[in-house]
Design a protein around this motif. Sequence first.
Motif, PDB file in Angstrom:
ATOM      1  N   GLU A  84     -32.249 -17.755  13.079  1.00  0.00           N
ATOM      2  CA  GLU A  84     -33.515 -17.380  13.717  1.00  0.00           C
ATOM      3  C   GLU A  84     -33.869 -15.961  13.298  1.00  0.00           C
ATOM      4  O   GLU A  84     -33.216 -15.005  13.684  1.00  0.00           O
ATOM      5  CB  GLU A  84     -33.370 -17.464  15.234  1.00  0.00           C
ATOM      6  CG  GLU A  84     -34.660 -17.198  15.979  1.00  0.00           C
ATOM      7  CD  GLU A  84     -34.502 -17.379  17.471  1.00  0.00           C
ATOM      8  OE1 GLU A  84     -35.044 -16.574  18.232  1.00  0.00           O
ATOM      9  OE2 GLU A  84     -33.815 -18.335  17.862  1.00  0.00           O
ATOM     10  N   GLU A  85     -34.883 -15.828  12.490  1.00  0.00           N
ATOM     11  CA  GLU A  85     -35.258 -14.509  11.984  1.00  0.00           C
ATOM     12  C   GLU A  85     -36.138 -13.784  12.989  1.00  0.00           C
ATOM     13  O   GLU A  85     -37.102 -14.327  13.503  1.00  0.00           O
ATOM     14  CB  GLU A  85     -35.999 -14.640  10.648  1.00  0.00           C
ATOM     15  CG  GLU A  85     -35.133 -15.212   9.538  1.00  0.00           C
ATOM     16  CD  GLU A  85     -35.848 -15.201   8.206  1.00  0.00           C
ATOM     17  OE1 GLU A  85     -36.933 -14.584   8.122  1.00  0.00           O
ATOM     18  OE2 GLU A  85     -35.333 -15.798   7.259  1.00  0.00           O
ATOM     19  N   ARG A  86     -35.753 -12.573  13.273  1.00  0.00           N
ATOM     20  CA  ARG A  86     -36.506 -11.756  14.212  1.00  0.00           C
ATOM     21  C   ARG A  86     -37.378 -10.776  13.435  1.00  0.00           C
ATOM     22  O   ARG A  86     -36.880  -9.833  12.831  1.00  0.00           O
ATOM     23  CB  ARG A  86     -35.533 -10.969  15.103  1.00  0.00           C
ATOM     24  CG  ARG A  86     -34.724 -11.846  16.048  1.00  0.00           C
ATOM     25  CD  ARG A  86     -35.621 -12.411  17.127  1.00  0.00           C
ATOM     26  NE  ARG A  86     -34.865 -13.083  18.160  1.00  0.00           N
ATOM     27  CZ  ARG A  86     -35.421 -13.701  19.190  1.00  0.00           C
ATOM     28  NH1 ARG A  86     -36.734 -13.735  19.290  1.00  0.00           N
ATOM     29  NH2 ARG A  86     -34.694 -14.296  20.101  1.00  0.00           N
ATOM     30  N   GLU A  87     -38.664 -11.018  13.407  1.00  0.00           N
ATOM     31  CA  GLU A  87     -39.574 -10.094  12.751  1.00  0.00           C
ATOM     32  C   GLU A  87     -40.037  -9.057  13.761  1.00  0.00           C
ATOM     33  O   GLU A  87     -40.511  -9.395  14.838  1.00  0.00           O
ATOM     34  CB  GLU A  87     -40.775 -10.849  12.171  1.00  0.00           C
ATOM     35  CG  GLU A  87     -40.408 -11.720  10.978  1.00  0.00           C
ATOM     36  CD  GLU A  87     -41.650 -12.236  10.287  1.00  0.00           C
ATOM     37  OE1 GLU A  87     -42.608 -11.459  10.121  1.00  0.00           O
ATOM     38  OE2 GLU A  87     -41.656 -13.422   9.917  1.00  0.00           O
ATOM     39  N   LEU A  88     -39.871  -7.797  13.422  1.00  0.00           N
ATOM     40  CA  LEU A  88     -40.200  -6.722  14.345  1.00  0.00           C
ATOM     41  C   LEU A  88     -41.654  -6.287  14.183  1.00  0.00           C
ATOM     42  O   LEU A  88     -42.250  -6.399  13.120  1.00  0.00           O
ATOM     43  CB  LEU A  88     -39.274  -5.520  14.115  1.00  0.00           C
ATOM     44  CG  LEU A  88     -37.770  -5.808  14.162  1.00  0.00           C
ATOM     45  CD1 LEU A  88     -37.002  -4.509  14.123  1.00  0.00           C
ATOM     46  CD2 LEU A  88     -37.391  -6.606  15.397  1.00  0.00           C
ATOM     47  N   SER A  89     -42.205  -5.773  15.272  1.00  0.00           N
ATOM     48  CA  SER A  89     -43.586  -5.278  15.242  1.00  0.00           C
ATOM     49  C   SER A  89     -43.726  -4.171  14.208  1.00  0.00           C
ATOM     50  O   SER A  89     -42.803  -3.377  13.993  1.00  0.00           O
ATOM     51  CB  SER A  89     -43.970  -4.739  16.621  1.00  0.00           C
ATOM     52  OG  SER A  89     -43.968  -5.765  17.577  1.00  0.00           O
ATOM     53  N   VAL A  90     -44.886  -4.135  13.564  1.00  0.00           N
ATOM     54  CA  VAL A  90     -45.133  -3.141  12.516  1.00  0.00           C
ATOM     55  C   VAL A  90     -45.543  -1.821  13.154  1.00  0.00           C
ATOM     56  O   VAL A  90     -46.516  -1.752  13.908  1.00  0.00           O
ATOM     57  CB  VAL A  90     -46.225  -3.626  11.541  1.00  0.00           C
ATOM     58  CG1 VAL A  90     -46.527  -2.544  10.514  1.00  0.00           C
ATOM     59  CG2 VAL A  90     -45.781  -4.910  10.860  1.00  0.00           C
ATOM     60  N   LYS A 131     -32.498  -2.015  17.050  1.00  0.00           N
ATOM     61  CA  LYS A 131     -33.236  -1.446  15.921  1.00  0.00           C
ATOM     62  C   LYS A 131     -34.676  -1.131  16.329  1.00  0.00           C
ATOM     63  O   LYS A 131     -35.228  -0.078  15.958  1.00  0.00           O
ATOM     64  CB  LYS A 131     -33.224  -2.413  14.740  1.00  0.00           C
ATOM     65  CG  LYS A 131     -33.923  -1.861  13.491  1.00  0.00           C
ATOM     66  CD  LYS A 131     -33.217  -0.628  12.956  1.00  0.00           C
ATOM     67  CE  LYS A 131     -33.895  -0.079  11.720  1.00  0.00           C
ATOM     68  NZ  LYS A 131     -33.238   1.141  11.212  1.00  0.00           N
ATOM     69  N   LEU A 132     -35.274  -2.024  17.097  1.00  0.00           N
ATOM     70  CA  LEU A 132     -36.653  -1.802  17.538  1.00  0.00           C
ATOM     71  C   LEU A 132     -36.734  -0.584  18.459  1.00  0.00           C
ATOM     72  O   LEU A 132     -37.696   0.188  18.400  1.00  0.00           O
ATOM     73  CB  LEU A 132     -37.174  -3.053  18.240  1.00  0.00           C
ATOM     74  CG  LEU A 132     -38.674  -3.101  18.584  1.00  0.00           C
ATOM     75  CD1 LEU A 132     -39.523  -2.737  17.375  1.00  0.00           C
ATOM     76  CD2 LEU A 132     -39.053  -4.475  19.104  1.00  0.00           C
ATOM     77  N   GLU A 133     -35.713  -0.405  19.298  1.00  0.00           N
ATOM     78  CA  GLU A 133     -35.681   0.786  20.155  1.00  0.00           C
ATOM     79  C   GLU A 133     -35.636   2.060  19.309  1.00  0.00           C
ATOM     80  O   GLU A 133     -36.344   3.035  19.574  1.00  0.00           O
ATOM     81  CB  GLU A 133     -34.472   0.739  21.088  1.00  0.00           C
ATOM     82  CG  GLU A 133     -34.412   1.942  22.020  1.00  0.00           C
ATOM     83  CD  GLU A 133     -33.041   2.177  22.615  1.00  0.00           C
ATOM     84  OE1 GLU A 133     -32.946   2.848  23.652  1.00  0.00           O
ATOM     85  OE2 GLU A 133     -32.040   1.717  22.025  1.00  0.00           O
ATOM     86  N   GLU A 134     -34.784   2.041  18.270  1.00  0.00           N
ATOM     87  CA  GLU A 134     -34.671   3.202  17.388  1.00  0.00           C
ATOM     88  C   GLU A 134     -35.996   3.486  16.676  1.00  0.00           C
ATOM     89  O   GLU A 134     -36.443   4.643  16.594  1.00  0.00           O
ATOM     90  CB  GLU A 134     -33.560   2.959  16.359  1.00  0.00           C
ATOM     91  CG  GLU A 134     -33.351   4.108  15.388  1.00  0.00           C
ATOM     92  CD  GLU A 134     -32.343   3.779  14.300  1.00  0.00           C
ATOM     93  OE1 GLU A 134     -32.269   4.538  13.320  1.00  0.00           O
ATOM     94  OE2 GLU A 134     -31.637   2.751  14.419  1.00  0.00           O
ATOM     95  N   LEU A 135     -36.631   2.428  16.172  1.00  0.00           N
ATOM     96  CA  LEU A 135     -37.917   2.599  15.489  1.00  0.00           C
ATOM     97  C   LEU A 135     -38.976   3.173  16.440  1.00  0.00           C
ATOM     98  O   LEU A 135     -39.735   4.075  16.070  1.00  0.00           O
ATOM     99  CB  LEU A 135     -38.397   1.250  14.941  1.00  0.00           C
ATOM    100  CG  LEU A 135     -37.618   0.657  13.758  1.00  0.00           C
ATOM    101  CD1 LEU A 135     -38.110  -0.760  13.474  1.00  0.00           C
ATOM    102  CD2 LEU A 135     -37.763   1.517  12.520  1.00  0.00           C
ATOM    103  N   LEU A 136     -39.014   2.647  17.648  1.00  0.00           N
ATOM    104  CA  LEU A 136     -39.996   3.116  18.619  1.00  0.00           C
ATOM    105  C   LEU A 136     -39.745   4.565  19.025  1.00  0.00           C
ATOM    106  O   LEU A 136     -40.680   5.360  19.150  1.00  0.00           O
ATOM    107  CB  LEU A 136     -39.958   2.213  19.859  1.00  0.00           C
ATOM    108  CG  LEU A 136     -40.886   0.993  19.818  1.00  0.00           C
ATOM    109  CD1 LEU A 136     -40.487  -0.009  20.888  1.00  0.00           C
ATOM    110  CD2 LEU A 136     -42.339   1.406  19.998  1.00  0.00           C
ATOM    111  N   ASP A 137     -38.480   4.902  19.240  1.00  0.00           N
ATOM    112  CA  ASP A 137     -38.136   6.287  19.590  1.00  0.00           C
ATOM    113  C   ASP A 137     -38.653   7.250  18.525  1.00  0.00           C
ATOM    114  O   ASP A 137     -39.313   8.253  18.834  1.00  0.00           O
ATOM    115  CB  ASP A 137     -36.617   6.436  19.738  1.00  0.00           C
ATOM    116  CG  ASP A 137     -36.138   6.090  21.142  1.00  0.00           C
ATOM    117  OD1 ASP A 137     -36.945   6.216  22.075  1.00  0.00           O
ATOM    118  OD2 ASP A 137     -34.979   5.694  21.289  1.00  0.00           O
ATOM    119  N   ASN A 138     -38.326   6.939  17.268  1.00  0.00           N
ATOM    120  CA  ASN A 138     -38.743   7.816  16.168  1.00  0.00           C
ATOM    121  C   ASN A 138     -40.269   7.870  16.046  1.00  0.00           C
ATOM    122  O   ASN A 138     -40.849   8.936  15.785  1.00  0.00           O
ATOM    123  CB  ASN A 138     -38.138   7.329  14.848  1.00  0.00           C
ATOM    124  CG  ASN A 138     -36.620   7.458  14.827  1.00  0.00           C
ATOM    125  OD1 ASN A 138     -36.058   8.306  15.520  1.00  0.00           O
ATOM    126  ND2 ASN A 138     -35.952   6.633  14.037  1.00  0.00           N
TER     127      ASN A 138
END
Length: 596
Positions: free
Chosen positions: A327-333, A391-398
């Motif tokens: 199941e591939e999880r595509e993250l928000s851009v 990973k999404l948390e890290e991306l959002l934080d940055n």
Amino acid sequence: MELGNIIAVLGAVATFLFGMSTMTDGLEKLSSGRLEQILERLTSNVLKGVLLGAVVTGLIQSSAATTVMCVGFVNAGIMKLEQTVGIIMGANIGTTVTAQLLSLGDISSDNIVLMFLKPSFLGPILAVIGIVFYMFIKGGHKQTIGQIILGLGLLFIGMNTMSTAVAPLQELPEFQAVFTAFSNPFLGVAVGALITALLQSSSASMGILQAISTTGVVTFHIAMPLIMGQNIGTCITALISSIGASRNAKRTAMIHLFFNIIGSVFFLVVLYAGNALFHFPFWANTMSMNSIANLHLAFNVACTALLLPFNRQLVKLVKLVVPGDAEERELSVLDDRFLSSPSLALEKAHDAVVQMGEFSRDNFLLSVELLNKYDPKKLERLNETEVALDKLEELLDNYLVKLTDRALTQEESTKVSELLHTLSDFERIGDYAVNVSESATVLYNRGISFSPEAKGELEQLTAAVGETLDKTIACYQSRQRVLAVQVEPLEEVVDLMADTLKNRHVERLKTGACTVELGTQFLELLINLERISDHCSNVALRIVRQTASKDDKIRIDTHAYMRDLHHGGSNPEFDRLFGQYREKYFTPIAQSPVDP
């Protein structure tokens, strides 16, 4: 060969490897994540992927590092499996740059200008410049640049020392016999792969081969299998990094391995069959440092040209070897271009936080399914989603930190703060879902289970927590107060249920009706489920506060609002909803205590 020569060879290899490591680490530091961002975004087609893979690997001088990045991106759901094929192919081309640099050792010393490009001259000069930058010049990236220059200098010094130290070996019959044995292509491939796997760097093993070539014993038919083996051996790093990762991440590492194996087998058959038929005149030619570097480059370019048209078939092959649904999880851009318009950037960030909530809910549901019926595949999917969530948390934080550098209005600054708090709540909910799955794993591994009555209690509690989570995500996504106010009374019922079941648990322990082993897991589950509902309350409360009128008590004093809500009886709607949820979830378990 004298002992002094052996020690000199070992010291030269150590210097060379340390130089390689120092330079690569410096290059990776200097990139500061920018290369990773490029790989994430610019892989829309396979040809572009090849170019990017070659450039990125040429800059950081490690095809293994580039492949490990791809494994990580696929594991986190940032990149699809198909996007990595071109990057991995290009990485094999980019890693040949080091060999080309080291081939400067073949430059003639007749020309005074060219003489300074030889490793024997260039190495010490670079080392001196590098150590000055590294130790004495501070600020900015100067120290990192010094590390890169120093590493390159040590690389050249080690290469030059190796070449000098192995020179006496050319007179030894035993040494010549060893390399004659490598004329067996299978042995050559195996040795090349083994040495590279141990060093975890094809560039390093290639440098050692180039140094040995100065003895004059390395011919084309000896070098070719060793180079092929080196390409295969460098896959070990990515394979190790994929242990414990998602199924598609494992497939990414396998693409690297299969690409190198298929290319090596194909050209091994073509070359040896061709030589048997046509007796190539270059077959027994002695290889120099420069010719080995060029052969390395030509081989990797040829492999890419051969397999690039079959990139889709390569993906299908690894899916056959590593079977199962992934199941591939595509993250928000979260594109940096949105930052120029803070309102748009905030909307995109809000969408990403909603996605975090959905990921956390997915994992909660999976953890509950694991409690009811353990399934390793579901646990694997849960772990994949947890990686994507982190990973999404890290991306959002940055992303939000970058946004705070812009000129924001008070309202926008408040929104950033709210997003940061909410993403933290959703991330913690995901962590507690993992904790629930760990309890399920313990129960399965130890072969123990709760009684039917206790299972019924947990089903009621998890159903209440599940509805709390559903309402929380719905109210946050739509920012509707009417949904948000339904969360707190439901969360209060969850607290009531958890407290009741905890008290029963203590009584059972006192009477010996419950084993410590089962009781411990039961208590852990209650704690984690209650905390999930607590974080749901935090999220919903923010929506209630945002949608309240300016003179509403929650706007003035949140703690006083909550105190009155729970104890003051001043909110009929809260009391009505609390009674409704109490009847739905608490009443069925309130009749009699049961044993787990």
